[in-house]
Motif scaffolding. Structure first.
Motif, PDB file in Angstrom:
ATOM      1  N   ILE A 197      67.940  95.214  23.660  1.00  0.00           N
ATOM      2  CA  ILE A 197      68.566  96.515  23.872  1.00  0.00           C
ATOM      3  C   ILE A 197      67.862  97.629  23.113  1.00  0.00           C
ATOM      4  O   ILE A 197      67.678  98.723  23.630  1.00  0.00           O
ATOM      5  CB  ILE A 197      70.065  96.455  23.523  1.00  0.00           C
ATOM      6  N   TYR A 198      67.409  97.319  21.865  1.00  0.00           N
ATOM      7  CA  TYR A 198      66.796  98.395  21.086  1.00  0.00           C
ATOM      8  C   TYR A 198      65.535  98.896  21.752  1.00  0.00           C
ATOM      9  O   TYR A 198      65.188 100.061  21.672  1.00  0.00           O
ATOM     10  CB  TYR A 198      66.506  97.937  19.649  1.00  0.00           C
ATOM     11  N   GLN A 199      64.856  97.956  22.488  1.00  0.00           N
ATOM     12  CA  GLN A 199      63.622  98.392  23.132  1.00  0.00           C
ATOM     13  C   GLN A 199      63.918  99.232  24.361  1.00  0.00           C
ATOM     14  O   GLN A 199      63.202 100.176  24.663  1.00  0.00           O
ATOM     15  CB  GLN A 199      62.813  97.176  23.539  1.00  0.00           C
ATOM     16  N   ARG A 200      65.002  98.887  25.059  1.00  0.00           N
ATOM     17  CA  ARG A 200      65.357  99.674  26.236  1.00  0.00           C
ATOM     18  C   ARG A 200      65.771 101.072  25.816  1.00  0.00           C
ATOM     19  O   ARG A 200      65.490 102.044  26.479  1.00  0.00           O
ATOM     20  CB  ARG A 200      66.471  98.973  27.018  1.00  0.00           C
ATOM     21  N   LEU A 201      66.455 101.155  24.700  1.00  0.00           N
ATOM     22  CA  LEU A 201      66.937 102.459  24.255  1.00  0.00           C
ATOM     23  C   LEU A 201      65.857 103.259  23.543  1.00  0.00           C
ATOM     24  O   LEU A 201      65.736 104.457  23.727  1.00  0.00           O
ATOM     25  CB  LEU A 201      68.129 102.279  23.317  1.00  0.00           C
ATOM     26  N   SER A 253      65.277 112.530   6.072  1.00  0.00           N
ATOM     27  CA  SER A 253      64.895 113.362   7.213  1.00  0.00           C
ATOM     28  C   SER A 253      64.071 112.592   8.245  1.00  0.00           C
ATOM     29  O   SER A 253      63.733 113.139   9.281  1.00  0.00           O
ATOM     30  CB  SER A 253      64.049 114.559   6.752  1.00  0.00           C
ATOM     31  N   ILE A 254      63.714 111.353   7.911  1.00  0.00           N
ATOM     32  CA  ILE A 254      62.913 110.582   8.864  1.00  0.00           C
ATOM     33  C   ILE A 254      63.842 109.866   9.832  1.00  0.00           C
ATOM     34  O   ILE A 254      64.702 109.089   9.404  1.00  0.00           O
ATOM     35  CB  ILE A 254      62.021 109.556   8.131  1.00  0.00           C
ATOM     36  N   ASP A 255      63.657 110.151  11.107  1.00  0.00           N
ATOM     37  CA  ASP A 255      64.486 109.513  12.130  1.00  0.00           C
ATOM     38  C   ASP A 255      64.147 108.024  12.201  1.00  0.00           C
ATOM     39  O   ASP A 255      63.004 107.658  12.414  1.00  0.00           O
ATOM     40  CB  ASP A 255      64.217 110.186  13.481  1.00  0.00           C
ATOM     41  N   ASP A 256      65.149 107.170  12.008  1.00  0.00           N
ATOM     42  CA  ASP A 256      64.895 105.738  12.000  1.00  0.00           C
ATOM     43  C   ASP A 256      65.751 105.018  13.041  1.00  0.00           C
ATOM     44  O   ASP A 256      66.121 103.856  12.880  1.00  0.00           O
ATOM     45  CB  ASP A 256      65.169 105.166  10.600  1.00  0.00           C
ATOM     46  N   PHE A 257      66.008 105.727  14.110  1.00  0.00           N
ATOM     47  CA  PHE A 257      66.904 105.247  15.156  1.00  0.00           C
ATOM     48  C   PHE A 257      66.481 103.868  15.685  1.00  0.00           C
ATOM     49  O   PHE A 257      67.301 102.959  15.825  1.00  0.00           O
ATOM     50  CB  PHE A 257      66.920 106.287  16.286  1.00  0.00           C
ATOM     51  N   SER A 260      71.634  96.617  14.700  1.00  0.00           N
ATOM     52  CA  SER A 260      73.014  96.930  15.067  1.00  0.00           C
ATOM     53  C   SER A 260      73.878  95.685  15.198  1.00  0.00           C
ATOM     54  O   SER A 260      75.086  95.760  15.050  1.00  0.00           O
ATOM     55  CB  SER A 260      73.041  97.742  16.357  1.00  0.00           C
ATOM     56  N   THR A 261      73.279  94.524  15.449  1.00  0.00           N
ATOM     57  CA  THR A 261      74.105  93.321  15.605  1.00  0.00           C
ATOM     58  C   THR A 261      74.349  92.598  14.277  1.00  0.00           C
ATOM     59  O   THR A 261      75.041  91.599  14.242  1.00  0.00           O
ATOM     60  CB  THR A 261      73.428  92.326  16.570  1.00  0.00           C
ATOM     61  N   THR A 285      77.273  91.562   9.097  1.00  0.00           N
ATOM     62  CA  THR A 285      77.583  91.307   7.689  1.00  0.00           C
ATOM     63  C   THR A 285      77.035  92.404   6.773  1.00  0.00           C
ATOM     64  O   THR A 285      77.528  92.578   5.664  1.00  0.00           O
ATOM     65  CB  THR A 285      77.008  89.954   7.201  1.00  0.00           C
ATOM     66  N   LEU A 286      76.055  93.150   7.239  1.00  0.00           N
ATOM     67  CA  LEU A 286      75.472  94.197   6.391  1.00  0.00           C
ATOM     68  C   LEU A 286      76.503  95.247   6.001  1.00  0.00           C
ATOM     69  O   LEU A 286      76.372  95.898   4.982  1.00  0.00           O
ATOM     70  CB  LEU A 286      74.314  94.893   7.117  1.00  0.00           C
ATOM     71  N   ARG A 287      77.515  95.413   6.849  1.00  0.00           N
ATOM     72  CA  ARG A 287      78.496  96.474   6.592  1.00  0.00           C
ATOM     73  C   ARG A 287      79.789  95.933   5.975  1.00  0.00           C
ATOM     74  O   ARG A 287      80.717  96.680   5.733  1.00  0.00           O
ATOM     75  CB  ARG A 287      78.793  97.212   7.904  1.00  0.00           C
TER      76      ARG A 287
END
Lengths: 400, 493
Positions: free
Chosen positions: B27-31, B83-87, B94-95, B98-100
């Protein structure tokens, strides 16, 4: 830019010039019994009544107990101590005086913590203030044997033991088969040729290539012991580690130290008397060492193996048919130049007033005394004050 | 823009084809699209070295950008990491739920039946996320600093509850303050349950002190071993820290101060008289330690060792220490001195295993979920969060120079695309620069990996060694890349 990297600024710096230069001595095999082995049930003080009082259920029956079968009772060594029957594969080495025991041996730390005690013991220090490197690492760093082999010191397993850490690089080796390039044979052949080229002026790289070639010729699956009629290497990780140590020694790839772990000794629950959890561990240990001894008979003159554990276990058994964390431990030394066939060290006794709080075997020989003697007498390293800083070594006279 | 019908048809088939292709992409590559393939220029050794210190190994587009704006601007851009976009990198993570999570949630998902714990899932997700950030984040200097502080405040995930608590520590201590103020960082670390468990401060109670954390707080985290403290200071700080502990039942895994376990009475640390103040006693010492001149020198030297040389220039360390003192430990200000003044004086350092694998994967635009990298990293000796002792993974070249075999094995497996869930395509990588000649492609690969092409004779010798009639051009190029990754030159940065 040259790939072979001969510019002076790219050369490794010697951050620590070794104090001593000497030809290499014995190959040293260091076996760590992780989890605090219950040494009182390994080398049993059957001549002491207190032992049976403290261990009504777990005590290993006396050698002369006529009601017990041979494999259920102690194998006498010297009239006072005896092996647990599971250690009887070691009797050959014992009779040949190539196996010595140092009882009531250990470290001063009384934390009863596996983590802390193992760390201090592997660093070879009195407390956390000591150097962060390991005792074997400092041994390697303080002695220049002219050996640049990447297998000068090997930790058998997925990562090198703490004791090996220091300024001299060491290798972790799960299996000899790990030490090769895998995949498409043509690609491997091309890669081999390329490595030869790019490492043409790099001693460590050249040595790594040479060893890669040497080990490629070995066949661990069809390895034959030099004495196939004797005890076979057990099919355990421990047996494999010893077998591979034997193969590396015979292949002459520059092995000076092999560190091997045998875990599972933290026997708080149902540790077993004649059979069970701990006897199985002892069987693995004894069969492995016996097989190694038989296999390496022709190399024994240049070989010393030593076992150690972070501490011993409580002298009295607990309520769960096991034993809790104690203090004094035991070491075994196997080799061609050992004062073998005897139990060394003063025996502190298990009586009231002889045990230390809260009921532990006292330590009468520091483990560093044994190791220092091995380093000085067998590995040509007199700098034991560097290996064990802030420690005054006492003679134990266990090595020739 | 108007499109003719024919154009529209052409476009729609193109889109249809690409949609079909991308439907199997993550998904990250599609987006966010794949990794950019750009042209790049050769770099001189000094610039390449600098970029190798500011990143986990330069990517082609970072080289192009660096060449455009220069060292100083590049450093400023990287320091201003927010300020660096790291989208694109965030999407990859995003999956990773546990990180959050807080400690309570982490405990719940690790707790299996009959008091058994799954001690692998949580630390492995942290390892994987850390690796993917180092590989894909555009905030490279920030990630380099996160790694630095994770070494400095080392925590071994296999120690007791650290397998869950380290995830919280990584987020709330290390990542939160990596480029902030050192005082906030050490303060957060001291209140971090993972650290208190790792260094046994739970066992540090009235009557039976445990000096472990108190000692390391001074020796490894702030003053340094020669920082001028005594054994008595350690014991007194340990007394101040009695009762600093971690909650066990409700709100499990949170910091707590147990007043009943705190040793009463006044204390004295580093000549500072500390009146009885419960939790405030150690906090007062931490404030003192965080800005102490010994701490300034110790941190400055350690940063200089990471970024500049095993034995960093003394004048740079001294200047950075002065800035540390003037700014009360502002990490960015200290870094500016080390990077701007120091990088021209930097000396080669032997790559630590993580740096080695990352620099290869970054140079070659490798697509991976990271899992296949654990095993090689473990064999090279640097599986993240697995260093048992509080001194962190060594930062001296000597410590890493012996174990070549696993590096060679990795080089071949990576270049030949034999690692699980790991892709790379050398031809696509050279798309923008290739002339179709093997020699030119080899030069381009060498330039990507080493900064500049090899001298022609070296390149030709190497190509001759890896060329075989039975191998395709792509296979030959793969082994060529593998041999550069395995070469002595690539082991240094």
């Amino acid at each position: 830019m040259k790939l072979s990297n001969s510019q002076p600024t790219w050369l490794p710096r010697l951050s620590f010039a070794p104090l001593n230069t000497a030809p290499r001595g014995d190959t040293l095999v260091v076996i760590f019994l992780r989890g605090a082995a219950d040494v009182l049930n390994m080398v049993v003080p059957h001549g002491e009544e207190n032992y049976y009082q403290l261990r009504p259920t777990l005590g290993v029956p006396r050698p002369d107990d006529s009601k017990k079968k041979k494999d259920e009772k102690v194998v006498d060594l010297d009239g006072f101590f005896g092996f647990h029957p599971s250690l009887s594969p070691l009797m050959d080495a014992w009779r040949e005086k190539q196996l010595a025991i140092i009882h009531a041996c250990g470290a001063p730390d009384e934390s009863h913590s596996h983590f802390k005690s193992m760390e201090l013991m592997e660093r070879g220090v009195n407390d956390e203030r000591g150097p962060a490197s390991g005792w074997i690492g400092r041994h390697l760093a303080s002695l220049d044997t002219g050996n640049v082999s990447p297998l000068r010191a090997v930790g058998m397993g997925t990562r090198p033991q703490r004791s090996l850490s220091g300024s001299v690089p060491v290798s972790a080796l799960r299996s000899i088969a790990d030490f090769h390039l895998g995949g498409n044979p043509l690609a491997v052949q091309q890669m081999r040729a390329a490595l030869e080229l790019v490492y043409q002026s790099d001693a460590m790289g050249q040595e790594t290539l040479r060893i890669m070639d040497t080990l490629a010729k070995l066949d661990p699956l069809n390895y034959q012991s030099a004495n196939p009629q004797s005890t076979a290497y057990p099919a355990s990780d421990f047996g494999l580690a010893l077998k591979q140590t034997a193969m590396l020694i015979k292949a002459e790839v520059g092995l000076e130290v092999s560190a091997i772990d045998l875990g599972g000794w933290d026997t708080h629950f149902t540790q077993g008397v004649a059979s069970g959890l701990m006897p199985n561990l002892m069987k693995d240990l004894a069969e492995g060492l016996a097989a190694f001894h038989a296999d390496m008979r022709d190399h024994m003159d240049r070989l010393t193996a030593v076992t150690m554990s972070e501490f011993g276990r409580r002298a009295y058994e607990n309520g769960s048919l096991g034993t809790d964390h104690g203090h004094g431990s035991m070491m075994m030394v196997l080799g061609g130049n050992v004062r073998g066939g005897q139990v060394h060290g003063a025996w502190p006794g298990l009586g009231e007033g002889q045990l230390i709080e809260p009921g532990d075997l006292a330590v009468t020989t520091d483990y560093r005394d044994v190791l220092s003697e091995i380093l000085a007498k067998r590995l040509n390293n007199p700098a034991t004050d560097l290996v064990f800083p802030d420690y005054e070594v006492k003679a134990v006279d266990v090595m020739v | 823009m108007s499109l003719s019908r024919r154009d529209f048809l052409k476009l729609s088939t193109f889109f249809a084809a690409s949609a079909a292709l991308s439907s199997c992409a993550p998904i990250y590559q599609r987006l966010a699209g794949g990794l950019p393939v750009t042209a790049w220029t050769e770099m001189d050794a000094a610039d390449f070295l600098a970029l190798n210190r500011l990143t986990f190994g330069p990517r082609m587009e970072e080289r192009a950008h660096f060449a455009e704006i220069g060292l100083q601007n590049y450093i400023e851009e990287q320091l201003d990491f927010d300020s660096i976009d790291d989208f694109a990198c965030d999407l990859r993570l995003s999956t990773f739920k546990t990180l959050r999570m807080d400690a309570n949630e982490l405990e719940a998902i690790s707790n299996e039946l009959f008091e058994n714990y799954d001690r692998e899932t949580v630390p492995n997700e942290l390892r994987q996320a850390t690796f993917l950030r180092q590989l894909y984040s555009k905030r490279q200097l920030y990630e380099v600093m996160v790694e630095f502080w994770n070494d400095h405040f080392n925590i071994f995930v296999e120690k007791e509850a650290c397998f869950i608590l380290k995830t919280v520590d990584d987020r709330e201590v290390i990542r939160k303050h990596a480029l902030g103020s050192f005082r906030d960082l050490v303060w957060a670390s001291a209140h971090s349950p993972a650290m208190l468990v790792y260094l046994d401060n739970q066992a540090n109670v009235k009557g039976t002190p445990n000096e472990n954390y108190a000692r390391e707080l001074m020796e490894l985290h702030t003053l340094g071993v020669d920082g001028g403290y005594t054994q008595n200071d350690v014991m007194e700080l340990a007394r101040c820290l009695t009762g600093w502990s971690v909650k066990e039942h409700f709100w499990l895994g949170e910091f707590t101060f147990r007043a009943q376990e705190h040793e009463s009475g006044a204390k004295n640390v580093l000549g500072l008289a500390i009146p009885e103040a419960g939790q405030g006693e150690a906090e007062q010492v931490i404030e003192r330690l965080a800005t102490h001149p010994s701490t300034a020198r110790f941190i400055a030297a350690k940063l200089a060792r990471r970024f500049l040389a095993d034995d960093p220039p003394r004048e740079i360390v001294e200047k950075a220490a002065q800035v540390f003192i003037q700014t009360q430990g502002d990490i960015k200000s200290v870094l500016r001195v080390i990077l701007l003044d120091g990088l021209p004086l930097a000396q080669p350092k032997f790559k630590r295993p993580l740096n080695f694998v990352l620099s290869a994967a970054r140079a070659l635009n490798v697509e991976t979920d990271g899992e296949a990298f654990y095993q090689p990293l473990a064999r090279m000796g640097q599986l993240p969060f697995s260093w048992p002792t509080p001194d962190g993974y060594p930062d001296h070249s000597d410590a890493w120079m012996g174990n070549l075999m696993p590096r060679w094995q990795f080089a071949l497996e990576l270049a030949r695309v034999e690692m699980k869930n790991t892709r790379l395509n050398l031809f696509r990588l050279l798309d923008k620069v290739s002339t179709g000649r093997l020699e030119d492609d080899a030069d381009a690969l060498a330039s990507l990996l080493l900064g500049a092409a090899l001298p022609r004779s070296t390149r030709d010798d190497l190509l001759a060694a890896v060329t075989d009639a039975g191998a395709s051009a792509e296979e030959t190029l793969q082994v060529f890349a593998a041999s550069i990754i395995a070469s002595p030159a690539f082991q240094w940065r």
